[in-house]
Design a protein around this motif. Structure first.
Motif, PDB file in Angstrom:
ATOM      1  N   LEU A   7       0.827  -1.200   0.000  1.00  0.00           N
ATOM      2  CA  LEU A   7       0.000   0.000   0.000  1.00  0.00           C
ATOM      3  C   LEU A   7       0.867   1.258   0.000  1.00  0.00           C
ATOM      4  O   LEU A   7       0.560   2.238  -0.686  1.00  0.00           O
ATOM      5  CB  LEU A   7      -0.912  -0.013   1.232  1.00  0.00           C
ATOM      6  CG  LEU A   7      -2.031   1.021   1.293  1.00  0.00           C
ATOM      7  CD1 LEU A   7      -3.015   0.842   0.147  1.00  0.00           C
ATOM      8  CD2 LEU A   7      -2.773   0.912   2.633  1.00  0.00           C
ATOM      9  N   ALA A   8       1.950   1.215   0.753  1.00  0.00           N
ATOM     10  CA  ALA A   8       2.819   2.394   0.870  1.00  0.00           C
ATOM     11  C   ALA A   8       3.414   2.808  -0.464  1.00  0.00           C
ATOM     12  O   ALA A   8       3.672   3.998  -0.699  1.00  0.00           O
ATOM     13  CB  ALA A   8       3.935   2.115   1.876  1.00  0.00           C
ATOM     14  N   ASN A   9       3.616   1.856  -1.350  1.00  0.00           N
ATOM     15  CA  ASN A   9       4.202   2.161  -2.652  1.00  0.00           C
ATOM     16  C   ASN A   9       3.286   3.011  -3.527  1.00  0.00           C
ATOM     17  O   ASN A   9       3.729   3.547  -4.550  1.00  0.00           O
ATOM     18  CB  ASN A   9       4.535   0.862  -3.392  1.00  0.00           C
ATOM     19  CG  ASN A   9       5.694   0.123  -2.767  1.00  0.00           C
ATOM     20  OD1 ASN A   9       6.567   0.727  -2.144  1.00  0.00           O
ATOM     21  ND2 ASN A   9       5.707  -1.202  -2.900  1.00  0.00           N
ATOM     22  N   GLN A  10       2.033   3.159  -3.143  1.00  0.00           N
ATOM     23  CA  GLN A  10       1.069   3.866  -3.965  1.00  0.00           C
ATOM     24  C   GLN A  10       0.844   5.316  -3.521  1.00  0.00           C
ATOM     25  O   GLN A  10       0.020   6.017  -4.107  1.00  0.00           O
ATOM     26  CB  GLN A  10      -0.269   3.111  -3.953  1.00  0.00           C
ATOM     27  CG  GLN A  10      -0.128   1.670  -4.429  1.00  0.00           C
ATOM     28  CD  GLN A  10      -1.425   0.896  -4.360  1.00  0.00           C
ATOM     29  OE1 GLN A  10      -2.424   1.297  -4.943  1.00  0.00           O
ATOM     30  NE2 GLN A  10      -1.424  -0.203  -3.639  1.00  0.00           N
ATOM     31  N   PHE A  11       1.590   5.760  -2.490  1.00  0.00           N
ATOM     32  CA  PHE A  11       1.365   7.100  -1.958  1.00  0.00           C
ATOM     33  C   PHE A  11       2.672   7.872  -1.800  1.00  0.00           C
ATOM     34  O   PHE A  11       3.744   7.296  -1.672  1.00  0.00           O
ATOM     35  CB  PHE A  11       0.651   7.006  -0.600  1.00  0.00           C
ATOM     36  CG  PHE A  11      -0.752   6.491  -0.703  1.00  0.00           C
ATOM     37  CD1 PHE A  11      -1.804   7.343  -0.980  1.00  0.00           C
ATOM     38  CD2 PHE A  11      -1.019   5.133  -0.563  1.00  0.00           C
ATOM     39  CE1 PHE A  11      -3.097   6.863  -1.108  1.00  0.00           C
ATOM     40  CE2 PHE A  11      -2.297   4.640  -0.681  1.00  0.00           C
ATOM     41  CZ  PHE A  11      -3.348   5.516  -0.953  1.00  0.00           C
ATOM     42  N   ASP A  12       2.538   9.212  -1.803  1.00  0.00           N
ATOM     43  CA  ASP A  12       3.687  10.084  -1.544  1.00  0.00           C
ATOM     44  C   ASP A  12       3.971  10.182  -0.046  1.00  0.00           C
ATOM     45  O   ASP A  12       5.118  10.271   0.376  1.00  0.00           O
ATOM     46  CB  ASP A  12       3.425  11.490  -2.098  1.00  0.00           C
ATOM     47  CG  ASP A  12       3.186  11.494  -3.589  1.00  0.00           C
ATOM     48  OD1 ASP A  12       3.888  10.751  -4.305  1.00  0.00           O
ATOM     49  OD2 ASP A  12       2.286  12.232  -4.053  1.00  0.00           O
ATOM     50  N   TRP A  13       2.889  10.239   0.741  1.00  0.00           N
ATOM     51  CA  TRP A  13       3.002  10.364   2.193  1.00  0.00           C
ATOM     52  C   TRP A  13       2.023   9.397   2.859  1.00  0.00           C
ATOM     53  O   TRP A  13       0.900   9.229   2.376  1.00  0.00           O
ATOM     54  CB  TRP A  13       2.661  11.772   2.679  1.00  0.00           C
ATOM     55  CG  TRP A  13       3.715  12.820   2.503  1.00  0.00           C
ATOM     56  CD1 TRP A  13       3.744  13.805   1.564  1.00  0.00           C
ATOM     57  CD2 TRP A  13       4.875  13.011   3.327  1.00  0.00           C
ATOM     58  NE1 TRP A  13       4.855  14.594   1.734  1.00  0.00           N
ATOM     59  CE2 TRP A  13       5.566  14.131   2.816  1.00  0.00           C
ATOM     60  CE3 TRP A  13       5.390  12.358   4.443  1.00  0.00           C
ATOM     61  CZ2 TRP A  13       6.739  14.615   3.376  1.00  0.00           C
ATOM     62  CZ3 TRP A  13       6.573  12.827   5.002  1.00  0.00           C
ATOM     63  CH2 TRP A  13       7.235  13.941   4.468  1.00  0.00           C
ATOM     64  N   ILE A  14       2.430   8.828   3.977  1.00  0.00           N
ATOM     65  CA  ILE A  14       1.528   8.067   4.838  1.00  0.00           C
ATOM     66  C   ILE A  14       1.628   8.633   6.242  1.00  0.00           C
ATOM     67  O   ILE A  14       2.726   8.742   6.808  1.00  0.00           O
ATOM     68  CB  ILE A  14       1.869   6.571   4.850  1.00  0.00           C
ATOM     69  CG1 ILE A  14       1.622   5.967   3.467  1.00  0.00           C
ATOM     70  CG2 ILE A  14       1.038   5.837   5.897  1.00  0.00           C
ATOM     71  CD1 ILE A  14       1.899   4.487   3.392  1.00  0.00           C
ATOM     72  N   VAL A  15       0.476   9.023   6.795  1.00  0.00           N
ATOM     73  CA  VAL A  15       0.399   9.578   8.145  1.00  0.00           C
ATOM     74  C   VAL A  15      -0.393   8.595   9.001  1.00  0.00           C
ATOM     75  O   VAL A  15      -1.547   8.290   8.700  1.00  0.00           O
ATOM     76  CB  VAL A  15      -0.292  10.953   8.154  1.00  0.00           C
ATOM     77  CG1 VAL A  15      -0.356  11.508   9.578  1.00  0.00           C
ATOM     78  CG2 VAL A  15       0.434  11.924   7.222  1.00  0.00           C
ATOM     79  N   VAL A  16       0.216   8.099  10.063  1.00  0.00           N
ATOM     80  CA  VAL A  16      -0.427   7.126  10.940  1.00  0.00           C
ATOM     81  C   VAL A  16      -0.749   7.782  12.272  1.00  0.00           C
ATOM     82  O   VAL A  16       0.148   8.279  12.965  1.00  0.00           O
ATOM     83  CB  VAL A  16       0.480   5.896  11.180  1.00  0.00           C
ATOM     84  CG1 VAL A  16      -0.212   4.909  12.129  1.00  0.00           C
ATOM     85  CG2 VAL A  16       0.838   5.218   9.867  1.00  0.00           C
TER      86      VAL A  16
END
Length: 247
Positions: A165-174
């Motif tokens: 999933l992370a490969n599909q976004f510029d930023w991930i905020v948890v």
């Protein structure tokens, strides 16, 4: 209230969700984008973008030492600001499976999320991701509160799904859990590139902050947000959060 419709994203099929926040919502990046508080979140995002030029970073968790320090509100506002003002394709994850609060903040309590993914047979997390409004912002909810989130977060199944999933976004905020006494924040620290710490002035004991950071195997601290700091223009801004990013 939220309206849900199917649309085809360029990477996967998603549910598009329209979120309408009230004018007095503390999600000020949406409710009051011209406020001083919203401007300070934009300054925080500018610093995050600058920090990423110095080191590899596309995902980070937002935590606190104890409960009620404002980490969920900071996570929501930072993610909205990254998407709305930086134009970055951003994924916001409700990562506190003990006490999920982001979905309620967004008025999206009915969404399926991580707990539903875990109890099913899905290998991918993408069917549980929803796009918010007309922004490049997506949301993965916790679903129902889960008794043992560490079962999910420590599993190879989740690590693989999160990586894909992370490969599909510029930023991930948890939006993670507080550091004490819960182990989940340490498990998230193994998955993300950094940790942003929220400290509410006058609430968080210094010993608790130090103990929490020492308990992380991979703290990767990227900054500290001082929430409700007494010296940050409270005469003109009655809200609420902000502080400084200190790398």
């Amino acid at each position: 209230m939220a309206k849900i419709a199917q649309e085809q994203d360029n990477t996967f099929e998603i549910d598009s969700v329209t979120v309408n926040v009230s004018p007095d919502s503390r999600l000020i990046s949406l409710a009051d984008p011209n406020s001083l508080g919203a401007e300070k979140f934009r300054a925080l995002v500018t610093r995050l973008d600058h920090l990423r030029k110095q080191r590899e970073m596309k995902s980070f968790q937002i935590t606190s030492s104890v409960i009620n320090e404002g980490k969920t509100l900071v996570a929501g506002n930072v993610a909205v600001t990254l998407a709305k003002y930086s134009g970055s394709k951003t994924l916001l994850i409700e990562g506190d499976l003990h006490r999920p609060g982001l979905a309620a903040l967004l008025g999206l309590n009915e969404l399926s999320g991580l707990s539903h993914w875990w109890s099913g047979q899905d290998r991918e997390l993408t069917p549980f991701v929803n796009k918010l409004n007309e922004m490049p912002l997506w949301f993965l909810s916790a679903g129902m509160a889960f008794d043992r989130p560490s079962d999910i977060l420590s599993s190879a199944r989740f690590a693989n799904a999160f990586s894909h999933l992370a490969n599909q976004f510029d930023w991930i905020v948890v939006d993670s859990t507080p550091m004490l006494p819960i182990v989940d924040v340490n498990l998230w620290s193994r998955l993300v590139d950094g940790t942003l710490l929220v400290v509410r002035e006058g609430l968080a004991p210094v010993k608790a902050i130090k103990k929490g950071l020492q308990a992380l195997d991979h703290p990767k601290l990227i900054g500290v947000v001082i929430n409700e700091a007494s010296g940050t223009d409270q005469v003109n801004y009655d809200g609420q959060y902000y502080g400084a990013l200190k790398s």
